[in-house]
Design an enzyme around this catalytic site. Structure first.
Site, PDB file in Angstrom:
ATOM      1  N   LYS A 108    -105.849   9.515  46.816  1.00  0.00           N
ATOM      2  CA  LYS A 108    -104.744  10.261  46.350  1.00  0.00           C
ATOM      3  C   LYS A 108    -103.968   9.385  45.245  1.00  0.00           C
ATOM      4  O   LYS A 108    -102.798   9.347  45.098  1.00  0.00           O
ATOM      5  CB  LYS A 108    -103.835  11.046  47.257  1.00  0.00           C
ATOM      6  CG  LYS A 108    -104.323  11.873  48.371  1.00  0.00           C
ATOM      7  CD  LYS A 108    -103.531  12.293  49.298  1.00  0.00           C
ATOM      8  CE  LYS A 108    -104.238  13.060  50.209  1.00  0.00           C
ATOM      9  NZ  LYS A 108    -103.531  13.339  51.386  1.00  0.00           N
ATOM     10  N   ILE A 115     -99.862   7.660  41.318  1.00  0.00           N
ATOM     11  CA  ILE A 115    -100.146   8.383  42.575  1.00  0.00           C
ATOM     12  C   ILE A 115    -100.306   9.991  42.024  1.00  0.00           C
ATOM     13  O   ILE A 115     -99.867  10.329  41.152  1.00  0.00           O
ATOM     14  CB  ILE A 115     -98.948   8.547  43.428  1.00  0.00           C
ATOM     15  CG1 ILE A 115     -97.437   9.267  42.833  1.00  0.00           C
ATOM     16  CG2 ILE A 115     -98.507   7.017  44.125  1.00  0.00           C
ATOM     17  CD1 ILE A 115     -96.557   9.064  43.866  1.00  0.00           C
ATOM     18  N   CYS A 116    -101.195  10.612  42.759  1.00  0.00           N
ATOM     19  CA  CYS A 116    -101.484  12.097  42.814  1.00  0.00           C
ATOM     20  C   CYS A 116    -100.383  12.994  43.099  1.00  0.00           C
ATOM     21  O   CYS A 116    -100.192  13.216  44.458  1.00  0.00           O
ATOM     22  CB  CYS A 116    -102.840  12.559  43.311  1.00  0.00           C
ATOM     23  SG  CYS A 116    -103.502  13.911  43.051  1.00  0.00           S
ATOM     24  N   LEU A 117     -99.827  13.788  42.261  1.00  0.00           N
ATOM     25  CA  LEU A 117     -98.961  14.704  42.684  1.00  0.00           C
ATOM     26  C   LEU A 117     -99.329  15.946  42.057  1.00  0.00           C
ATOM     27  O   LEU A 117     -98.615  16.881  42.206  1.00  0.00           O
ATOM     28  CB  LEU A 117     -97.380  14.418  42.101  1.00  0.00           C
ATOM     29  CG  LEU A 117     -96.833  13.023  42.648  1.00  0.00           C
ATOM     30  CD1 LEU A 117     -95.503  12.576  41.879  1.00  0.00           C
ATOM     31  CD2 LEU A 117     -96.547  13.150  44.088  1.00  0.00           C
TER      32      LEU A 117
END
Length: 164
Positions: A108, A115-117
């Site tokens: 993620k 960071i993966c949002l």
């Protein structure tokens, strides 16, 4: 439960009104003032709730942000450096928070520790432009990400507490 806590945190944050981004000199100054006021309110709310979990500051132009965040897991504090730049298309585009020391330790996350949002936070941001700002990014983006990823990374042995 976590979703309800996030809703309460977001509801307690001021809604931003200025739609300007960093390209608009005069409008950006007004937007930046709103951003700081919302961040201050969020930090004060967190301290009252005994939930202080980050420090954040910016460069003079308000376009580069950096600081520290932490997450308490099993009574141990895991602390990380964070950084992000304000995109030129802000507030239409949400910033991408990076935690460089976790780069490559979770799926993620993108290259450089961003960071993966995209699945949960970015659609929420898009529906709330220009009302959402950096306090919302922290409350609804980074906070929930840490709550999911830190315990998982600890369980997998990918991060360890500094005292171990």
């Amino acid at each position: 439960m976590a979703e309800e806590a996030a809703r309460r945190a977001a509801a307690a944050l001021p809604v931003l009104r200025e739609p300007a981004g960093p390209r608009d000199r005069q409008g950006w100054a007004a937007r930046l003032k709103e951003e700081y006021q919302a961040l201050i309110q969020y930090v004060e709310n967190n301290k009252r709730a005994d939930n202080d979990w980050f420090r954040l500051e910016s460069n003079a132009e308000g376009t580069r942000w950096f600081g520290r965040c932490w997450y308490i897991h099993e009574l141990l504090k895991y602390e990380f450096a964070i950084e992000f730049d304000i995109p030129v298309t802000y507030p239409g585009t949400a910033p991408e928070i990076a935690i460089p020391e976790l780069d490559g330790k979770t799926a993620k996350m993108y290259r450089g520790g961003r960071i993966c949002l995209s699945d949960h936070f970015k659609p929420l941001w898009a529906r709330n432009v220009p009302k959402f700002g950096l306090a919302h990014l922290m409350a609804l983006g980074l906070g929930p990400w840490l709550a999911v990823e830190v315990p998982d990374l600890v369980a997998k042995g990918l991060i360890q507490h500094k005292e171990k």
